[in-house]
Scaffold this active site. Structure first.
Site, PDB file in Angstrom:
ATOM      1  N   HIS A  25       0.912  -1.018  -0.089  1.00 41.25           N
ATOM      2  CA  HIS A  25       0.094  -0.096   0.067  1.00 41.25           C
ATOM      3  C   HIS A  25       0.865   1.287   0.143  1.00 41.25           C
ATOM      4  O   HIS A  25       2.051   1.106   0.234  1.00 41.25           O
ATOM      5  CB  HIS A  25      -0.809  -0.034   1.266  1.00 41.25           C
ATOM      6  CG  HIS A  25      -1.762  -0.888   1.781  1.00 41.25           C
ATOM      7  ND1 HIS A  25      -3.021  -1.094   1.304  1.00 41.25           N
ATOM      8  CD2 HIS A  25      -1.550  -2.142   2.163  1.00 41.25           C
ATOM      9  CE1 HIS A  25      -3.666  -2.129   1.504  1.00 41.25           C
ATOM     10  NE2 HIS A  25      -2.673  -2.936   2.203  1.00 41.25           N
ATOM     11  N   TYR A  26       0.397   2.349  -0.358  1.00 34.66           N
ATOM     12  CA  TYR A  26       0.932   3.614   0.231  1.00 34.66           C
ATOM     13  C   TYR A  26      -0.077   4.264   1.082  1.00 34.66           C
ATOM     14  O   TYR A  26      -1.194   3.941   1.030  1.00 34.66           O
ATOM     15  CB  TYR A  26       1.217   4.641  -0.843  1.00 34.66           C
ATOM     16  CG  TYR A  26      -0.013   5.331  -1.934  1.00 34.66           C
ATOM     17  CD1 TYR A  26      -1.167   5.632  -1.325  1.00 34.66           C
ATOM     18  CD2 TYR A  26       0.126   5.155  -3.131  1.00 34.66           C
ATOM     19  CE1 TYR A  26      -1.990   6.275  -2.147  1.00 34.66           C
ATOM     20  CE2 TYR A  26      -0.798   5.564  -4.032  1.00 34.66           C
ATOM     21  CZ  TYR A  26      -1.791   6.203  -3.365  1.00 34.66           C
ATOM     22  OH  TYR A  26      -2.876   6.658  -4.338  1.00 34.66           O
ATOM     23  N   THR A  27       0.338   5.187   2.233  1.00 33.00           N
ATOM     24  CA  THR A  27      -0.455   5.610   3.053  1.00 33.00           C
ATOM     25  C   THR A  27      -1.308   6.646   2.654  1.00 33.00           C
ATOM     26  O   THR A  27      -2.587   6.855   3.261  1.00 33.00           O
ATOM     27  CB  THR A  27       0.455   6.054   4.246  1.00 33.00           C
ATOM     28  OG1 THR A  27       1.356   7.119   3.517  1.00 33.00           O
ATOM     29  CG2 THR A  27       1.368   5.400   4.877  1.00 33.00           C
ATOM     30  N   GLU A  90       2.536  -0.954   4.572  1.00 35.97           N
ATOM     31  CA  GLU A  90       2.284   0.550   3.989  1.00 35.97           C
ATOM     32  C   GLU A  90       3.678   1.230   3.955  1.00 35.97           C
ATOM     33  O   GLU A  90       4.452   1.410   4.720  1.00 35.97           O
ATOM     34  CB  GLU A  90       1.621   1.326   5.191  1.00 35.97           C
ATOM     35  CG  GLU A  90       0.113   0.885   5.465  1.00 35.97           C
ATOM     36  CD  GLU A  90      -0.914   1.494   4.759  1.00 35.97           C
ATOM     37  OE1 GLU A  90      -0.424   2.352   3.674  1.00 35.97           O
ATOM     38  OE2 GLU A  90      -2.062   0.949   4.554  1.00 35.97           O
ATOM     39  N   HIS A 132      -2.705  -2.992  -3.350  1.00 38.35           N
ATOM     40  CA  HIS A 132      -3.972  -2.987  -2.848  1.00 38.35           C
ATOM     41  C   HIS A 132      -4.999  -2.615  -4.058  1.00 38.35           C
ATOM     42  O   HIS A 132      -5.988  -3.342  -3.909  1.00 38.35           O
ATOM     43  CB  HIS A 132      -4.040  -1.431  -1.786  1.00 38.35           C
ATOM     44  CG  HIS A 132      -5.454  -1.556  -0.968  1.00 38.35           C
ATOM     45  ND1 HIS A 132      -5.611  -0.621  -0.183  1.00 38.35           N
ATOM     46  CD2 HIS A 132      -6.396  -2.533  -0.862  1.00 38.35           C
ATOM     47  CE1 HIS A 132      -6.664  -0.613   0.336  1.00 38.35           C
ATOM     48  NE2 HIS A 132      -6.984  -1.854   0.002  1.00 38.35           N
ATOM     49  N   ASP A 142      -3.615   2.272  -4.898  1.00 41.57           N
ATOM     50  CA  ASP A 142      -2.344   2.275  -4.288  1.00 41.57           C
ATOM     51  C   ASP A 142      -1.589   0.685  -4.399  1.00 41.57           C
ATOM     52  O   ASP A 142      -2.418  -0.265  -4.667  1.00 41.57           O
ATOM     53  CB  ASP A 142      -2.187   2.596  -2.741  1.00 41.57           C
ATOM     54  CG  ASP A 142      -3.105   1.675  -1.983  1.00 41.57           C
ATOM     55  OD1 ASP A 142      -4.548   1.407  -2.464  1.00 41.57           O
ATOM     56  OD2 ASP A 142      -2.928   1.219  -0.908  1.00 41.57           O
TER      57      ASP A 142
HETATM   58 ZN   LIG Z   1      -3.872   0.567   0.598  1.00 49.45          ZN
END
Ligand SMILES: [Zn+2]
Length: 225
Positions: A25-27, A90, A132, A142
Site C-alpha cells: 500500500h501507500y499511506t 504501508e 491494494h 495504491d
Molecule cells: Zn491501501
C-alpha cells in the site's frame, strides 16, 4: 534492517490458518507521522503489519500471525477475506490525492529486505504478491504506477513481471476471463483492466484494451504459478 516496535491495537485473530498473500500500500496521507498515528488509532479501525518511512525506517505495528485491517472490501481469486490471508505493508507516500511521488531508494531497499523475510516465513507464491489496487480495483489506486514492480520481480524475485508479446486483440469476454484467471474481480471490467495496467503496464494506465495490454496479460498467464 532495523525494525522499530510500534504496536497498533487494531488487529484480531486470523480466521484462516494460511498466510499466502503479501499486499503493498501507500499511506496516502500528507506525512508519515500522521499515517502512523492513524494506523494506531483505535477509532480509525485500520492498520497494517508494517509501515516503512521515506528514509527506510520500518515500524512493526501488528504481529504477522494476527489479522491486520488493511485490505478492506477486497477480492482475489474467489477469496474475499484478504486480511485473514495476507501481510500488509504501508509505504509512506502522499499518494494520488496529496502529491504522488516516486518511492525513495532507502524506502524500497527496506521494503525488499522486509519482503524477503516475510516470503521466507510464509508460503506466499509470487502471483499473490500484489498491490491494494489489485484486490480492490474499484476503490483503490495504491501503491500506484510508480511502484517498482519490475525491479522487485526481476532483481529480487518478489512478485511476477511478465515480458510482453505482440498479439491480436480478442473479444472482451476473453479479456475478462483472462483477468479473472489472474485473480481480479471483474465485476467492473474497466476497473479490473485499469488495476491490471497499474501493476503490469504502469507506463500507460487508461483502462482501454490494446495490443500491448493483451500481450502482457498473456505473458503473465505463462508465468503464473
Ligand atoms: Zn491501501
Amino acid at each position: 534492517m532495523s525494525v522499530i516496535n510500534h504496536p497498533s491495537p487494531n488487529f484480531e485473530p486470523r480466521r484462516t490458518g494460511v498466510v499466502d498473500m503479501l499486499i503493498f500500500h501507500y499511506t496516502g496521507m500528507e506525512n508519515g507521522e500522521a499515517a502512523l498515528a492513524r494506523l494506531c488509532d483505535p477509532q480509525a479501525k485500520v492498520s497494517a503489519h508494517y509501515l516503512i518511512e521515506d528514509d527506510g525506517r520500518i515500524f512493526a505495528l501488528v504481529p504477522e500471525d494476527q489479522r491486520a485491517w488493511h485490505a478492506g472490501q477486497a477480492f482475489w481469486h474467489g477469496e474475499t477475506d484478504i486480511n485473514s490471508r495476507s501481510i500488509g505493508i504501508e509505504l509512506v507516500n502522499p499518494g494520488h490525492e496529496f502529491g504522488y511521488r516516486a518511492f525513495p531508494e532507502a524506502q524500497i531497499a527496506a521494503l525488499i529486505s522486509l519482503s524477503l523475510g516475510i516470503l521466507g516465513r510464509h508460503p506466499i507464491p509470487p502471483r499473490n504478491v500484489l498491490g491494494h489496487s489489485d484486490v480492490a480495483p474499484t476503490r483503490k489506486q495504491d501503491p500506484g504506477e510508480m511502484f517498482p514492480w519490475k525491479d522487485l520481480a526481476e532483481s529480487h524475485g518478489i512478485g511476477l513481471w511478465p515480458c510482453g508479446e505482440a498479439v491480436f486483440i480478442p473479444p472482451e469476454h476473453v479479456v475478462l476471463a483472462g483477468l479473472a484467471h489472474v485473480g481480479y474481480d471483474i465485476w467492473d471490467p474497466k476497473a479490473a483492466l485499469t488495476a491490471f495496467q497499474r501493476h503490469f503496464r504502469p507506463w500507460k494506465v487508461d483502462g482501454l484494451v490494446d495490443e500491448e495490454t493483451i500481450g502482457r496479460l498473456r505473458a503473465l498467464h505463462r508465468i503464473l504459478r
